[in-house]
Design a protein around this motif. Structure first.
Motif, short mmCIF file in Angstrom:
data_model
loop_
_atom_site.label_atom_id
_atom_site.label_comp_id
_atom_site.label_asym_id
_atom_site.label_seq_id
_atom_site.Cartn_x
_atom_site.Cartn_y
_atom_site.Cartn_z
N GLU A 206 0.83 -1.20 0.00
CA GLU A 206 0.00 0.00 0.00
C GLU A 206 0.86 1.25 0.00
O GLU A 206 1.88 1.32 0.70
N GLN A 207 0.46 2.23 -0.77
CA GLN A 207 1.15 3.52 -0.81
C GLN A 207 1.03 4.22 0.54
O GLN A 207 -0.01 4.16 1.19
N GLY A 208 2.11 4.87 0.95
CA GLY A 208 2.07 5.67 2.15
C GLY A 208 2.32 4.91 3.43
O GLY A 208 2.28 5.50 4.50
N ILE A 209 2.55 3.61 3.36
CA ILE A 209 2.91 2.83 4.54
C ILE A 209 4.39 2.47 4.44
O ILE A 209 4.84 1.99 3.40
N MET A 210 5.13 2.75 5.48
CA MET A 210 6.55 2.44 5.47
C MET A 210 6.75 0.97 5.85
O MET A 210 6.11 0.46 6.78
N ARG A 222 14.52 -0.03 3.96
CA ARG A 222 13.22 0.59 4.21
C ARG A 222 12.60 1.01 2.89
O ARG A 222 13.30 1.45 1.97
N ALA A 223 11.28 0.91 2.77
CA ALA A 223 10.58 1.29 1.55
C ALA A 223 9.22 1.86 1.90
O ALA A 223 8.54 1.35 2.80
N SER A 224 8.81 2.90 1.17
CA SER A 224 7.47 3.45 1.39
C SER A 224 6.65 3.50 0.10
O SER A 224 5.44 3.30 0.14
N SER A 225 7.28 3.76 -1.03
CA SER A 225 6.53 3.76 -2.28
C SER A 225 6.19 2.33 -2.68
O SER A 225 6.86 1.37 -2.27
N VAL A 226 5.16 2.18 -3.51
CA VAL A 226 4.76 0.85 -3.97
C VAL A 226 5.90 0.18 -4.71
O VAL A 226 6.21 -1.00 -4.50
N ALA A 227 6.58 0.91 -5.59
CA ALA A 227 7.67 0.34 -6.37
C ALA A 227 8.79 -0.16 -5.47
O ALA A 227 9.34 -1.26 -5.68
N ASP A 228 9.14 0.61 -4.45
CA ASP A 228 10.22 0.21 -3.55
C ASP A 228 9.79 -0.97 -2.67
O ASP A 228 10.62 -1.84 -2.36
N GLN A 229 8.52 -1.02 -2.29
CA GLN A 229 8.05 -2.15 -1.49
C GLN A 229 8.12 -3.45 -2.31
O GLN A 229 8.40 -4.52 -1.78
N GLU A 230 7.85 -3.33 -3.59
CA GLU A 230 7.89 -4.52 -4.45
C GLU A 230 9.31 -5.04 -4.63
O GLU A 230 9.51 -6.21 -4.98
N GLU A 231 10.31 -4.18 -4.40
CA GLU A 231 11.71 -4.57 -4.55
C GLU A 231 12.40 -4.80 -3.21
O GLU A 231 13.63 -4.94 -3.16
N LEU A 232 11.66 -4.85 -2.13
CA LEU A 232 12.24 -4.99 -0.80
C LEU A 232 13.06 -6.28 -0.70
O LEU A 232 12.61 -7.35 -1.11
N ALA A 233 14.27 -6.17 -0.18
CA ALA A 233 15.16 -7.33 -0.08
C ALA A 233 16.23 -7.08 0.97
O ALA A 233 16.49 -5.95 1.38
N ILE A 234 16.87 -8.17 1.39
CA ILE A 234 18.03 -8.11 2.28
C ILE A 234 19.26 -8.43 1.45
O ILE A 234 19.33 -9.48 0.80
#
Length: 279
Positions: A206-210, A222-234
């Motif tokens: 969801e947009q706007g959720i960190m 850390r990611a907040s935008s939808v695009a960055d959340q979709e790419e979240l990784a360690i």
């Protein structure tokens, strides 16, 4: 953002993390107000606090710092891992509050004094709750040094905090909850190569959720935008062959108010974790 402002908000870790995360691509939460002394959502009238501190200890301390963290986790049962859907009515909820004063908005943490005689209430409400009578109220218990705690069972649709103490400007904040997430990948009990970044897929996005990626409880990205959340990784640089770490996510949302009377906020943190093996 000025250096003085960073000093003001510094120790309120969850509030600062929210502001930073949203500024990196997410929309600011709706309902954020400009002055914590006139917060929306209630008049701040709570039950009278007892055992008031010596007024002389607060002389000249007029800037309030008040915050509540709503921490949401699934049951500790090992069978309830981060991949499973969880009934929001069954999750454990813990409330942590900080209540302190500073001389003014330019003061540092070193000049801060805890509020030991405050009354801290957290209201839990259903969808559409807006008036105080729409909430069931939980009074938090002072643990010393201006820290207050409490707990509940089940995720509410709306949370409201109220904090006051003798001679201290009261504060009120209200925020809607967010859906409880689940991790799609990695899968609990599976093995993953040391040579590759470990992608974390989850829902809902969801947009706007960190969202923070966690390795054994430590935030690594850390990611907040939808695009960055979709790419979240360690990153693979943090992985060690032969280890069995916990991999998880923390989702953060809430309401923050900063003004001439002080800084206040109510922030929701949701955790999901799985156990994996690194080959």
């Amino acid at each position: 953002m000025s250096r003085n402002y960073r000093l003001i908000v510094g120790r309120v870790v969850t509030l600062l993390a929210l502001v930073i995360g949203l500024s990196c691509g997410g929309d600011e939460p709706d309902g954020t107000v400009a002055d914590a002394g006139d917060d929306a959502g209630g008049n701040g009238d709570v039950s009278d606090a007892s055992d008031a501190s010596d007024a002389s200890e607060r002389e000249g301390y007029t800037w309030r710092k008040s915050s509540v963290k709503v921490e949401v986790r699934p049951d500790d049962d090992a069978a309830v891992n981060g991949n499973m859907e969880v009934d929001p009515a069954e999750v454990d909820v813990t409330f942590y509050a900080e209540f302190a004063l500073r001389p003014d908005e330019d003061s540092s943490e070193d000049e801060e004094i805890p509020v030991e005689d405050g009354t801290v209430l957290v209201g839990v409400g259903d969808v559409g709750a807006s008036a105080d009578e729409d909430f069931e109220w939980i009074e938090l218990t002072h643990q010393g040094d201006g820290t207050y705690t409490g707990s509940d069972q089940g995720l509410a649709a709306v949370y409201r905090m109220k904090m006051e103490a003798p001679g201290v400007t009261s504060s009120t904040n209200t925020t809607e909850s967010i859906p409880f997430a689940r991790i799609l990948s990695p899968v609990d009990g599976d093995s993953y190569p040391r040579s590759q970044d470990l992608a974390i897929a989850f829902e809902p996005i969801e947009q706007g959720i960190m969202v923070e990626a966690l390795l054994d409880g430590r935030m690594l990205s850390r990611a907040s935008s939808v695009a960055d959340q979709e790419e979240l990784a360690i990153s693979s640089a943090w992985l060690e062959r032969g280890t069995s770490p916990k991999v998880g996510i923390k989702r953060v949302a809430g309401e923050v108010s900063v003004g001439s009377a002080g800084a206040s906020g109510i922030v929701i943190e949701m955790y999901r974790e799985v156990d994996v093996t690194i080959e």
